[in-house]
Design a protein around this motif. Structure first.
Motif, PDB file in Angstrom:
ATOM      1  N   LEU A   1     -10.142  36.327  28.556  1.00 15.80           N
ATOM      2  CA  LEU A   1     -10.763  35.693  29.719  1.00 15.80           C
ATOM      3  C   LEU A   1     -12.157  36.282  29.973  1.00 15.80           C
ATOM      4  CD1 LEU A   1      -9.867  33.592  31.818  1.00 15.80           C
ATOM      5  CD2 LEU A   1      -9.013  35.467  33.236  1.00 15.80           C
ATOM      6  N   ALA A   2     -12.243  37.609  29.948  1.00 14.99           N
ATOM      7  CA  ALA A   2     -13.535  38.276  30.190  1.00 14.99           C
ATOM      8  C   ALA A   2     -14.537  37.898  29.094  1.00 14.99           C
ATOM      9  CB  ALA A   2     -13.339  39.790  30.231  1.00 14.99           C
ATOM     10  N   HIS A   3     -14.058  37.855  27.878  1.00 11.33           N
ATOM     11  CA  HIS A   3     -14.888  37.499  26.734  1.00 11.33           C
ATOM     12  C   HIS A   3     -15.370  36.049  26.862  1.00 11.33           C
ATOM     13  CE1 HIS A   3     -15.391  36.033  22.534  1.00 11.33           C
ATOM     14  NE2 HIS A   3     -15.960  37.205  22.366  1.00 11.33           N
ATOM     15  N   ASP A   4     -14.440  35.125  27.165  1.00  8.25           N
ATOM     16  CA  ASP A   4     -14.789  33.696  27.246  1.00  8.25           C
ATOM     17  C   ASP A   4     -15.766  33.440  28.392  1.00  8.25           C
ATOM     18  OD1 ASP A   4     -12.928  33.560  25.262  1.00  8.25           O
ATOM     19  OD2 ASP A   4     -11.521  32.224  26.318  1.00  8.25           O
ATOM     20  N   MET A   5     -15.519  34.097  29.528  1.00 12.40           N
ATOM     21  CA  MET A   5     -16.402  33.870  30.676  1.00 12.40           C
ATOM     22  C   MET A   5     -17.830  34.259  30.347  1.00 12.40           C
ATOM     23  SD  MET A   5     -13.969  34.935  33.933  1.00 12.40           S
ATOM     24  CE  MET A   5     -15.244  34.958  35.179  1.00 12.40           C
ATOM     25  N   ALA A   6     -17.980  35.413  29.703  1.00 14.10           N
ATOM     26  CA  ALA A   6     -19.331  35.864  29.333  1.00 14.10           C
ATOM     27  C   ALA A   6     -19.951  34.907  28.313  1.00 14.10           C
ATOM     28  CB  ALA A   6     -19.289  37.280  28.780  1.00 14.10           C
ATOM     29  N   ARG A   7     -19.177  34.523  27.310  1.00 18.28           N
ATOM     30  CA  ARG A   7     -19.727  33.655  26.256  1.00 18.28           C
ATOM     31  C   ARG A   7     -20.120  32.284  26.809  1.00 18.28           C
ATOM     32  NH1 ARG A   7     -20.514  37.665  24.305  1.00 18.28           N
ATOM     33  NH2 ARG A   7     -19.620  38.624  22.449  1.00 18.28           N
ATOM     34  N   GLU A   8     -19.307  31.755  27.717  1.00 19.17           N
ATOM     35  CA  GLU A   8     -19.615  30.427  28.280  1.00 19.17           C
ATOM     36  C   GLU A   8     -20.925  30.429  29.058  1.00 19.17           C
ATOM     37  OE1 GLU A   8     -16.148  29.442  30.560  1.00 19.17           O
ATOM     38  OE2 GLU A   8     -14.967  29.225  28.703  1.00 19.17           O
ATOM     39  N   ARG A   9     -21.256  31.566  29.645  1.00 20.01           N
ATOM     40  CA  ARG A   9     -22.490  31.638  30.451  1.00 20.01           C
ATOM     41  C   ARG A   9     -23.634  32.288  29.682  1.00 20.01           C
ATOM     42  NH1 ARG A   9     -21.050  32.214  36.007  1.00 20.01           N
ATOM     43  NH2 ARG A   9     -18.989  31.311  36.276  1.00 20.01           N
ATOM     44  N   GLY A  10     -23.476  32.458  28.391  1.00 23.46           N
ATOM     45  CA  GLY A  10     -24.526  33.130  27.619  1.00 23.46           C
ATOM     46  C   GLY A  10     -24.691  34.585  28.029  1.00 23.46           C
TER      47      GLY A  10
END
Ligand code: GLU
Length: 286
Positions: free
Chosen positions: A23-32
């Protein structure tokens, strides 16, 4: 956005950790944004290099990548010490020589009423706080636990609140207030430096999130009450308060939350049984 995953190398990662990390990884990746990893190894008696190696292996297998070098709490003891000295000089800490049994006996005394349980277990009855006034002028003592005088802390901290992004469906934000009287009565004089560690989870996590510039802390909802301690510490230490995203816990079929010793649901066991990272994502509902 800067997010992080901060495991303790004291056992195998299970599905709950995998969920938090992804979740932490995806959230960061989705927002660049950036995704960081931090090894929370202040508990030298329980941390093991082999668990740390397994954490890296599991996270890589889950398809995550993170920035290096990885922060290790065991390398940050001087930063923790400096913050303790600051709080001590301001009279916000007191030395505590009570062991677990002393605390339990004190709260069981008839005039104490029903013991209250906070994020760190039973709320401290204040036994050593009465000795505080005499000790503030002295240097920070070694070899004893240091507790935060919560009543003083909340009065010095002033208004405390944080933005929560995890508990409203659809990703909404809410502002959660930390009430002073609740902190005193339901959290109490928490330990900021354990006798055997010279620091604590609460102090280290606050200093490290700030040192790493973390903007969004993603963690399980079991830490929701502990976050209030963290926000109070941020006010006292003049540090920014990140946004918090407390997520639901992954539970077993019986509804029990997963524990480190629950090897059957460890990431490694799914990996070794031939599952894929996608399977794990599906299992945790991502
Ligand atoms: N090391 C802590 C844990 O594994 C980190 C929790 C957090 O602050 O997000 O529970």
């Amino acid at each position: 956005m800067i997010t992080r995953f901060a495991p303790s190398p004291t056992g195998p990662l299970h599905l709950g950790h995998a969920y938090s990390a992804m979740l932490a990884h995806d959230m960061a990746r989705e927002r660049g944004g950036r995704f960081l990893l931090r090894i929370e190894d202040i508990d030298r008696s329980r941390s093991r290099p082999e668990w740390e190696a397994l954490i890296f292996e599991d996270l890589r297998w889950l398809g995550l990548d993170w920035e290096t070098p990885v922060m290790r709490q065991s390398e940050r003891l001087s930063a923790y010490r400096a913050a303790l000295e600051d709080l001590w000089r301001r009279g916000l800490l007191f030395a505590c020589t009570c062991n677990r049994r002393d605390v339990l006996e004190a709260v069981a005394a008839p005039h104490e009423g029903t013991p209250v349980f906070g994020p760190d277990g039973v709320v401290y009855p204040g036994t050593c706080r009465v000795r505080k006034a005499a000790t503030v002028e002295a240097p920070v003592p070694d070899g004893v636990a240091l507790r935060l005088d919560m009543a003083m802390a909340v009065s010095e901290a002033g208004d405390c609140s944080f933005v929560e992004t995890g508990r409203i469906a659809g990703g909404g934000e809410e502002r959660v207030g930390v009430r002073a009287w609740e902190a005193v009565e339901q959290i109490g004089d928490v330990v900021l430096a354990r006798k055997d560690m010279g620091t604590s989870y609460h102090l280290s996590v606050v200093l490290d999130d700030s040192a790493q510039g973390v903007t969004d802390v993603i963690r399980g909802e079991d830490l929701f009450e502990a976050t209030k301690i963290h926000v109070i510490l941020q006010r006292l230490l003049d540090l920014p308060t990140p946004r918090y995203h407390h997520h639901q816990l992954i539970r077993d079929e019986a509804g029990k939350r997963l524990a480190k010793r629950d090897d059957a649901r460890s990431v490694r066991s799914f990996r070794e049984a031939g599952h894929s990272a996608q399977d794990v994502r599906r299992m945790v509902g991502l």
